[in-house]
Scaffold this motif. Structure first.
Motif, short mmCIF file in Angstrom:
data_model
loop_
_atom_site.label_atom_id
_atom_site.label_comp_id
_atom_site.label_asym_id
_atom_site.label_seq_id
_atom_site.Cartn_x
_atom_site.Cartn_y
_atom_site.Cartn_z
N CYS A 46 33.80 -34.74 -33.95
CA CYS A 46 33.46 -36.14 -34.15
C CYS A 46 32.25 -36.31 -35.07
CB CYS A 46 33.17 -36.80 -32.79
SG CYS A 46 34.67 -37.28 -31.92
N GLU A 47 32.24 -37.44 -35.78
CA GLU A 47 31.09 -37.80 -36.60
C GLU A 47 29.84 -37.83 -35.72
OE1 GLU A 47 31.39 -41.63 -38.63
OE2 GLU A 47 30.40 -40.67 -40.33
N GLY A 48 28.78 -37.22 -36.22
CA GLY A 48 27.55 -37.17 -35.44
C GLY A 48 27.36 -35.83 -34.73
N GLN A 49 28.45 -35.05 -34.62
CA GLN A 49 28.38 -33.75 -33.92
C GLN A 49 28.40 -32.59 -34.92
OE1 GLN A 49 27.69 -33.83 -30.93
NE2 GLN A 49 28.29 -35.90 -30.35
N ALA A 51 26.31 -30.73 -36.17
CA ALA A 51 25.46 -29.56 -35.89
C ALA A 51 26.13 -28.60 -34.91
CB ALA A 51 24.11 -30.02 -35.34
N THR A 52 27.17 -29.05 -34.22
CA THR A 52 27.81 -28.19 -33.21
C THR A 52 28.89 -27.29 -33.82
OG1 THR A 52 29.50 -29.81 -32.61
CG2 THR A 52 27.41 -29.92 -31.42
N THR A 53 29.21 -27.50 -35.10
CA THR A 53 30.14 -26.58 -35.76
C THR A 53 29.33 -25.65 -36.67
OG1 THR A 53 30.45 -27.93 -37.76
CG2 THR A 53 31.89 -28.41 -35.88
N PRO A 54 29.92 -24.54 -37.11
CA PRO A 54 29.25 -23.74 -38.15
C PRO A 54 29.08 -24.61 -39.40
CG PRO A 54 31.10 -22.53 -37.17
CD PRO A 54 31.20 -23.94 -36.68
N PRO A 55 28.13 -24.29 -40.29
CA PRO A 55 27.88 -25.10 -41.49
C PRO A 55 29.15 -25.32 -42.30
CG PRO A 55 26.20 -23.39 -41.26
CD PRO A 55 27.23 -23.13 -40.20
N GLU A 56 29.30 -26.52 -42.87
CA GLU A 56 30.54 -26.85 -43.55
C GLU A 56 30.72 -26.05 -44.84
OE1 GLU A 56 29.67 -31.07 -43.67
OE2 GLU A 56 29.64 -31.07 -45.86
N LEU A 57 31.99 -25.75 -45.14
CA LEU A 57 32.35 -25.00 -46.35
C LEU A 57 32.67 -25.96 -47.48
CD1 LEU A 57 34.73 -22.56 -44.47
CD2 LEU A 57 32.57 -21.89 -45.57
N ALA A 58 33.14 -27.15 -47.14
CA ALA A 58 33.49 -28.16 -48.13
C ALA A 58 33.63 -29.49 -47.41
CB ALA A 58 34.80 -27.81 -48.82
N SER A 59 33.43 -30.58 -48.13
CA SER A 59 33.69 -31.90 -47.54
C SER A 59 33.88 -32.92 -48.64
CB SER A 59 32.53 -32.32 -46.62
OG SER A 59 31.34 -32.45 -47.37
N TYR A 60 34.62 -33.98 -48.31
CA TYR A 60 34.64 -35.17 -49.15
C TYR A 60 33.78 -36.17 -48.41
CZ TYR A 60 38.65 -32.86 -51.29
OH TYR A 60 39.47 -31.96 -51.90
N GLU A 63 28.66 -40.45 -51.44
CA GLU A 63 27.59 -39.96 -52.29
C GLU A 63 26.25 -40.16 -51.60
OE1 GLU A 63 26.90 -40.62 -56.94
OE2 GLU A 63 28.93 -41.21 -56.26
N GLY A 64 25.38 -39.19 -51.76
CA GLY A 64 24.04 -39.33 -51.20
C GLY A 64 23.90 -38.81 -49.78
N THR A 65 25.04 -38.46 -49.12
CA THR A 65 24.90 -37.92 -47.76
C THR A 65 24.85 -36.40 -47.85
OG1 THR A 65 27.31 -37.84 -47.40
CG2 THR A 65 26.16 -39.86 -46.72
N ALA A 66 24.09 -35.80 -46.97
CA ALA A 66 23.87 -34.35 -47.01
C ALA A 66 24.95 -33.62 -46.21
CB ALA A 66 22.50 -34.01 -46.44
N ALA A 67 25.19 -32.36 -46.59
CA ALA A 67 26.13 -31.52 -45.84
C ALA A 67 25.73 -31.51 -44.37
CB ALA A 67 26.12 -30.10 -46.39
N ASP A 68 26.73 -31.42 -43.50
CA ASP A 68 26.50 -31.31 -42.05
C ASP A 68 25.77 -32.51 -41.46
OD1 ASP A 68 27.80 -28.77 -41.92
OD2 ASP A 68 26.01 -27.86 -42.76
N THR A 69 26.00 -33.67 -42.08
CA THR A 69 25.53 -34.93 -41.51
C THR A 69 26.70 -35.91 -41.60
OG1 THR A 69 24.79 -35.94 -43.60
CG2 THR A 69 23.20 -34.51 -42.46
N PRO A 114 36.73 -38.39 -39.43
CA PRO A 114 35.57 -38.40 -38.51
C PRO A 114 35.88 -39.10 -37.19
CG PRO A 114 35.22 -39.94 -40.35
CD PRO A 114 36.51 -39.22 -40.63
N ARG A 115 37.01 -39.84 -37.14
CA ARG A 115 37.32 -40.63 -35.94
C ARG A 115 38.17 -39.85 -34.96
NH1 ARG A 115 39.75 -46.21 -37.53
NH2 ARG A 115 39.91 -46.29 -35.24
N HIS A 116 37.79 -39.91 -33.71
CA HIS A 116 38.45 -39.13 -32.66
C HIS A 116 39.80 -39.74 -32.26
CE1 HIS A 116 38.36 -36.21 -29.35
NE2 HIS A 116 38.97 -37.14 -28.64
N ASP A 117 39.90 -41.04 -32.34
CA ASP A 117 41.02 -41.74 -31.72
C ASP A 117 42.14 -42.10 -32.70
OD1 ASP A 117 39.38 -43.38 -33.12
OD2 ASP A 117 39.41 -45.04 -31.69
N VAL A 118 42.14 -41.44 -33.87
CA VAL A 118 43.20 -41.74 -34.84
C VAL A 118 44.06 -40.49 -35.01
CG1 VAL A 118 43.71 -42.51 -37.18
CG2 VAL A 118 41.62 -43.27 -36.04
#
Lengths: 333, 333
Positions: A46-49, A51-60, A63-69, A114-118
């Motif tokens: 889920c979005e906001g969690q 930090a509970t996964t290993p660091p991301e390898l890639a993401s879409y 703009e302006g948001t940092a990896a793993d946030t 990022p949404r759990h319920d979709v």
């Protein structure tokens, strides 16, 4: 009248009951009241969690948001519970009469929203496109690693498909060996000087009765020797060996196809568990013609039992002709 | 450290995590609270319901009681929902580029007890002997039908093993084709001039660490490339090709082994679903050396997912060395 059909892709047989249309309630899993849904106390996807996964390898992401946030739409992370070790190499050794190797391989999770319920098929088409673009990107990135010989993309949805988290995700495993199914495809080419999947497309289009849909770039069909009830394949009509070769136009079309097809299947099959498996060509090996990537959607309405385990022959109570007709009708509604 | 192990019997690989002992609660099926038990509104296998099954093919019953009435201990009936047609023969025909045949085969159910509420391993040893004698009788009877090329004996216990009824039963399918696993055994013999299973027994007894128990006639072990967690094989030490060749003494020993082993497994694994698959030699074909019958017990703690479906490689989180130690310890208690 039951029928035995040869499965050309698995070098096996399938037992098919040809004259009954089973309703979801007729399958023991559903009759027993078992739930396909998975309840997780905590969801690391889920979005906001992040930090509970290993660091991301890639993401879409925005703009302006940092990896793993937060701020991402699709996010790829190493599988925290991987059964493979990404370090090292494949070096088989004898262990008496047996053969073993360190468990070299790469295992990634593609979190699709990022949404759990979709659910996957509930995502907008443009979002599903992003998922397929991420899979293409990870496929082509992993394929650069010369130690990898095959990339298995797959999705487990629901308890009876082997999922352990309900949050929509796919996975990719990079393997140092080439699966037997690939060898069957190349052997067919050697013996027949033709791609097995191209021949099947030709035959299926001529026979017509198992074709579900022809989109701009894909033929959707229930295969002749369907191992699973309502098993459906999505096959690019262009002879393309690797999933990594998919074009942007094909991805747009595929997103439309997958969304509509899964919506119909989930409606018809009452949200049954399903897997999606991508079959594709081996990588970083001597070139072997005869591969043709495709997607297999396999609803898991029946648990494989002692017959399948002992003989390798699947028993499928719903013929692909019935399944194709039912899906075609639902798509036309 | 994860490990890749070659599965000599399936011509495949298995991924094994070698250093963790998973508890039943660690598996997603159990964590999700799913039930392995099956609730049936009506049970056709219960004493008194004989008229609801097709007429019995064989039974062990009290003297003076008539077929299809109460008074039996073990009862064999045709499978009412068989996917096979016992009439006709196996005559493959082309269907375009595909191959099909009428679904010829025989499908029988061996009801193991008239009592609904007794699990297989809870039956007395003498009763389990009767079950194995019935399986031998049906094996040898079906083998007389020259149209049959392979007899698959199996048991599905619990929802996650593909069972649809909870009343204790086994099944036998007579098939007109020889499964690929048999061909692997004969190819091994051709290439090595030795029975693969005899070689494995020799190696396992030398290495020791995967041996669970040596009874009078059987070696019980967790196989090197276990596909399922706590997978356990029961192998006759005498090189015997067909289950039908089992002697009365071996049956007595087997009943003791199966009862104790399943009791320990069911206790340790909290009554998980399991399959028992009998691997045996083909019948009514040109003689091929290299077969050696055995029983595979495969607990179904994990649902096979997209990795297994795509690659054919099983992922097993419990190493056979750990499983064998755990079972050995429980057997010693």
């Amino acid at each position: 009248m039951p029928e035995l059909r040869q499965d050309l892709f698995k070098n096996s047989w399938v037992v098919i009951a040809t004259d009954v249309e089973l309703k979801p309630r007729d399958f023991p899993i559903n009759r027993s009241g078992a739930q396909h849904a998975i309840a997780n106390a905590f969801c690391p996807f889920c979005e906001g969690q992040e930090a509970t996964t290993p660091p991301e390898l890639a993401s879409y992401r925005q703009e302006g948001t940092a990896a793993d946030t937060p701020g991402w739409q699709v996010r790829t992370v190493p599988n925290k519970y991987s059964a493979f070790n990404p370090e090292g190499s494949f070096a088989p050794q004898m262990d008496g009469i047996f053969t073993r190797a360190d468990g070299f391989g790469q295992h990634e999770v593609i979190v699709e929203t990022p949404r759990h319920d979709v659910d996957f098929h509930e995502l907008p088409e443009e979002h599903i496109e992003l998922v397929f673009k991420m899979l293409r990107q990870r496929y082509n990135t992993l394929a650069e690693d010369k130690r990898m010989k095959y990339l298995q993309i797959y999705k487990n949805r629901g308890l009876f498909a082997g999922a352990s988290l309900s949050h929509s995700h796919s996975q990719m495993v990079g393997l140092p060996m080439v699966p037997e199914t690939c060898r069957i495809m190349s052997r067919y080419y050697e013996e027949n000087h033709a791609c097995l999947m191209c021949k099947v497309l030709e035959e299926e289009r001529a026979q017509g009765k198992r074709i579900v849909w022809e989109s701009d770039y894909f033929t959707i069909l229930c295969p002749y020797a369907s191992r699973y009830s309502y098993e459906t394949w999505i096959v690019p009509r262009r002879h393309t060996e690797h999933y990594g070769e998919i074009t942007d136009q094909e991805i747009s079309d595929l997103a439309v196809v997958v969304k509509r097809l899964l919506t119909v299947l989930m409606d018809k099959l009452e949200n049954a568990s399903y897997n999606i498996v991508f079959n594709t060509a081996p990588i970083n090996v001597a070139y072997q013609p005869g591969h043709h990537w495709n997607m297999e959607i396999t609803p898991r309405l029946i648990v494989t039992n002692g017959v399948e385990m002992g003989t390798g022959y699947h028993v499928n109570p719903v013929s692909p002709e019935i399944a194709a007709r039912v899906i075609r009708e639902k798509l036309g509604e």
